[in-house]
Structures are given as structure tokens and as C-alpha cells.
Design an enzyme around this catalytic site. Structure first.
Site, mmCIF file in Angstrom:
data_model
loop_
_atom_site.group_PDB
_atom_site.id
_atom_site.type_symbol
_atom_site.label_atom_id
_atom_site.label_comp_id
_atom_site.label_asym_id
_atom_site.label_seq_id
_atom_site.Cartn_x
_atom_site.Cartn_y
_atom_site.Cartn_z
ATOM 1 N N ALA A 38 0.802 -1.236 0.000
ATOM 2 C CA ALA A 38 0.000 0.000 0.000
ATOM 3 C C ALA A 38 0.837 1.291 0.000
ATOM 4 O O ALA A 38 0.265 2.381 0.098
ATOM 5 C CB ALA A 38 -1.017 0.042 1.149
ATOM 6 N N ALA A 39 2.156 1.181 -0.142
ATOM 7 C CA ALA A 39 2.987 2.397 -0.189
ATOM 8 C C ALA A 39 2.613 3.236 -1.420
ATOM 9 O O ALA A 39 2.398 4.453 -1.319
ATOM 10 C CB ALA A 39 4.460 2.029 -0.230
ATOM 11 N N GLY A 40 2.504 2.574 -2.576
ATOM 12 C CA GLY A 40 2.139 3.284 -3.811
ATOM 13 C C GLY A 40 0.723 3.839 -3.738
ATOM 14 O O GLY A 40 0.443 4.944 -4.216
ATOM 15 N N ASP A 41 -0.186 3.087 -3.123
ATOM 16 C CA ASP A 41 -1.585 3.538 -3.000
ATOM 17 C C ASP A 41 -1.657 4.784 -2.110
ATOM 18 O O ASP A 41 -2.404 5.730 -2.398
ATOM 19 C CB ASP A 41 -2.458 2.429 -2.391
ATOM 20 C CG ASP A 41 -2.354 1.121 -3.176
ATOM 21 O OD1 ASP A 41 -2.082 1.190 -4.387
ATOM 22 O OD2 ASP A 41 -2.524 0.048 -2.574
HETATM 23 O O1 RIB Z 1 -1.342 -2.224 -3.445
HETATM 24 C C1 RIB Z 1 -1.466 -3.075 -2.355
HETATM 25 C C2 RIB Z 1 -2.679 -3.934 -2.505
HETATM 26 O O2 RIB Z 1 -2.513 -4.774 -3.608
HETATM 27 C C3 RIB Z 1 -2.955 -4.875 -1.342
HETATM 28 O O3 RIB Z 1 -3.709 -4.292 -0.312
HETATM 29 C C4 RIB Z 1 -3.621 -6.057 -2.008
HETATM 30 O O4 RIB Z 1 -4.971 -6.174 -1.716
HETATM 31 C C5 RIB Z 1 -3.408 -5.853 -3.505
HETATM 32 O O5 RIB Z 1 -4.555 -5.436 -4.109
#
Ligand code: RIB
Length: 303
Positions: A251-254
Site C-alpha cells: 500500500a505504499a504506492g496507493d
Molecule cells: O497495493 C497493495 C494492494 O494490492 C494490497 O492491499 C492487495 O490487496 C493488492 O490489491
């Protein structure tokens, strides 16, 4: 307050802690396992809302316990979920994350309900999309739905941000032409352009190729090194990452994209300072295991 719409996936993440990633054919013991809320779409939406933006989410869940768990999380975060709908046949998305002792991961995805989002679902959210400052999407939901959202957004002067993850080798030209900002990591940048991203010079070449394909602004994130930006006007630069001890990069990129969208001005004039904020937020996410539980609130980012 900024208004953001995210179209994307919801997953329940099962995290499998292992010393190192297994070799092909190898059987290995894990030393722990746990679950957390995840999915690129949901992570980006939570990052945007925690960054202080009014955020609406377009997504699909199954009819199961995983869906109840995720909806509760969204409500706690005050995410607008009027466009999160249920598919009674497919299960809520799942991700299985192999996490090694150095914080590196490999992820396996079961798309489930995420794969059943339709153009019609997007059209039902047309009013919300038109009223937004910015929309975000990724590749864990059907591309046809993303194209539809970006078409509505572009026709109404709304900024479009594409997180081209998981990496895809065939991205329709139509989608890239509708994309204002693309934010691949080095693997995704290589999948799109065929150019191996190893240094600033190769980042510039990869970005030039993406500009040629019709994208106005390219951001390439390179993990613990930082992030590179290139604008169609030829302006470019590099923002160094904050040095922290990485526990889990999930989730760093998110987080980076959610914080970017929540802080960016409509003329992108504050792109570099926004990337610094987004990078600080990501540096907090990587210090804790799990996706949504580790995404910081605005007050923690404190720059
Ligand atoms: O970008 C991270 C995410 O990628 C995780 O939370 C996982 O669910 C996948 O979708």
C-alpha cells in the site's frame, strides 16, 4: 475541500510472514499469518480521505463476512460508499501477500466481485464524477469501467490519475490518451514502455515514451529511492524518499497516489511539493505491517 472519486478494488489481505520468498517447488513454513483490509482501490480511497479530501468510492463487494468487515472500515473513515454495490454471486476480492523479513512482498489476487464492475455502475455515479476535482483508478477492476469514468471526467475538466497496477503489457491507447497523470513503479513503467528503468536517464526515456502515448504527466515511483516526475512541458525532477525502516511495502504506492490527489492544485503547479507530502505519507505506511491499518492520517504526516 478537495473532492475525489476512486474507482477500484476491495480485497481482504491475508498476510503470510516468511523468512524469504519461496523458490519454485519449495515447501516452506511461515512464522505468522494475519488479515487486514486491502485492495488498491480501497487503499487509495482511504489514503485520500485520511489526507483530508471528501472521497467517494465506486466498487463492488460480495455478499459475505469480508464485505461487512470492509464496509465497517469505510464507514469509520467517513468514505462516501453510496456507489459501493453488491454482487450476490462473486465473493469479495482477496489478496494473499507473501511478506519476507526484509519487508518485500509478492501478491496473489482473487478478483471476485472486483471483476464484475460494469460501465453501467460507473454511469450511475456520473453526477459524483462530474462534481469531483480528481478521479483515480487502477488495474484490479475492468479497464472498460476505468475508460468510462475517465471519459466522463475529461469531458468535465476533472483530473484523471491512473495507477497502472498490477503491471499490464497491453494498455488501450484510448485509456492513456484520457490519462492526465500516470504513476507506475519501475516494473509497471517497463511493462508500458519496454524500457528498463534503472536510473534517471532511463526514467526520462520511459517518461518520454508515455508522453508520446498521450499522458500529460508521468510520475515513476522507485521505492526507497524516491519518485521521478516528468511533465509534457519537459519539466522534470526527482524527489528523494524519506529514510525509514521498512517493515512492509504493501500500500505504499496507493498511499502516495491518495495523498497526491488530495493535495494537488488543478493546474498541477504544486506537483513537486505535493510529491514530498505523498512520499512522507508512504514512508509512514511502510513502517507498519498491513495495508489500510498502516495508512496515516493527515496529522501524522505533519510537514
Ligand atoms: O497495493 C497493495 C494492494 O494490492 C494490497 O492491499 C492487495 O490487496 C493488492 O490489491
Amino acid at each position: 475541500m478537495k473532492k475525489i472519486v476512486v474507482l477500484g478494488s476491495i480485497n481482504i489481505d491475508t498476510i503470510l510472514n516468511i523468512t524469504r520468498l519461496p523458490l519454485p517447488g519449495e515447501t516452506m513454513a511461515m512464522h505468522d499469518r494475519s488479515t487486514a483490509g486491502g485492495g488498491k482501490g480501497a487503499n487509495q480511497a482511504i489514503a485520500a480521505v485520511r489526507a483530508g479530501a471528501e472521497t467517494s468510492f465506486i466498487a463492488k463487494i460480495g455478499q459475505d463476512h469480508a464485505a461487512d468487515f470492509m464496509l465497517n472500515t469505510f464507514k469509520k473513515d467517513n468514505l462516501d460508499i453510496q456507489h459501493v454495490t453488491m454482487n450476490e454471486k462473486a465473493g469479495t476480492g482477496k489478496a494473499y501477500i507473501l511478506l519476507d523479513d526484509n519487508g518485500q512482498n509478492s501478491i496473489l489476487i482473487y478478483g471476485g466481485a472486483n471483476q464484475t464492475i460494469t460501465i453501467e455502475d460507473v454511469r450511475k455515479a456520473e453526477k459524483t464524477i462530474k462534481a469531483a476535482d480528481c478521479v483515480i483508478s487502477d488495474f484490479e477492476t475492468p479497464i472498460s469501467a476505468t475508460i468510462e469514468m475517465f471519459k466522463i471526467a475529461k469531458a468535465n475538466g476533472v483530473i484523471t490519475i491512473l495507477n497502472p497496477a498490477p503491471a499490464k503489457f497491453e494498455i488501450p491507447n484510448e485509456l492513456l490518451k484520457l490519462t492526465d497523470i500516470i504513476a507506475p513503479n519501475e516494473t509497471e513503467a517497463e511493462a508500458i514502455t519496454g524500457i528498463k528503468v534503472v536510473d534517471e536517464e532511463s526514467m526520462q526515456r520511459a517518461a518520454a515514451k508515455m508522453h508520446e502515448l498521450g499522458v500529460r504527466t508521468v510520475l515513476i515511483t522507485v521505492g526507497s529511492k524516491g519518485s521521478f516526475y516528468s511533465c509534457a512541458s519537459h519539466e522534470n525532477g526527482f524527489v528523494k524518499a524519506f529514510k525509514v525502516k521498512t517493515v512492509d511495502t504493501t500500500a505504499a504506492g496507493d498511499t502516495f497516489i491518495g495523498y497526491l490527489a488530495a493535495n494537488l492544485k488543478s493546474d498541477l503547479s504544486n506537483l513537486e511539493s505535493t510529491m514530498i507530502i505523498a512520499s512522507k505519507a508512504s514512508s509512514i505506511t511502510v513502517q507498519e505491517q498491513g495495508a489500510q491499518n498502516s495508512i496515516p492520517h493527515k496529522i501524522q504526516v505533519n510537514l
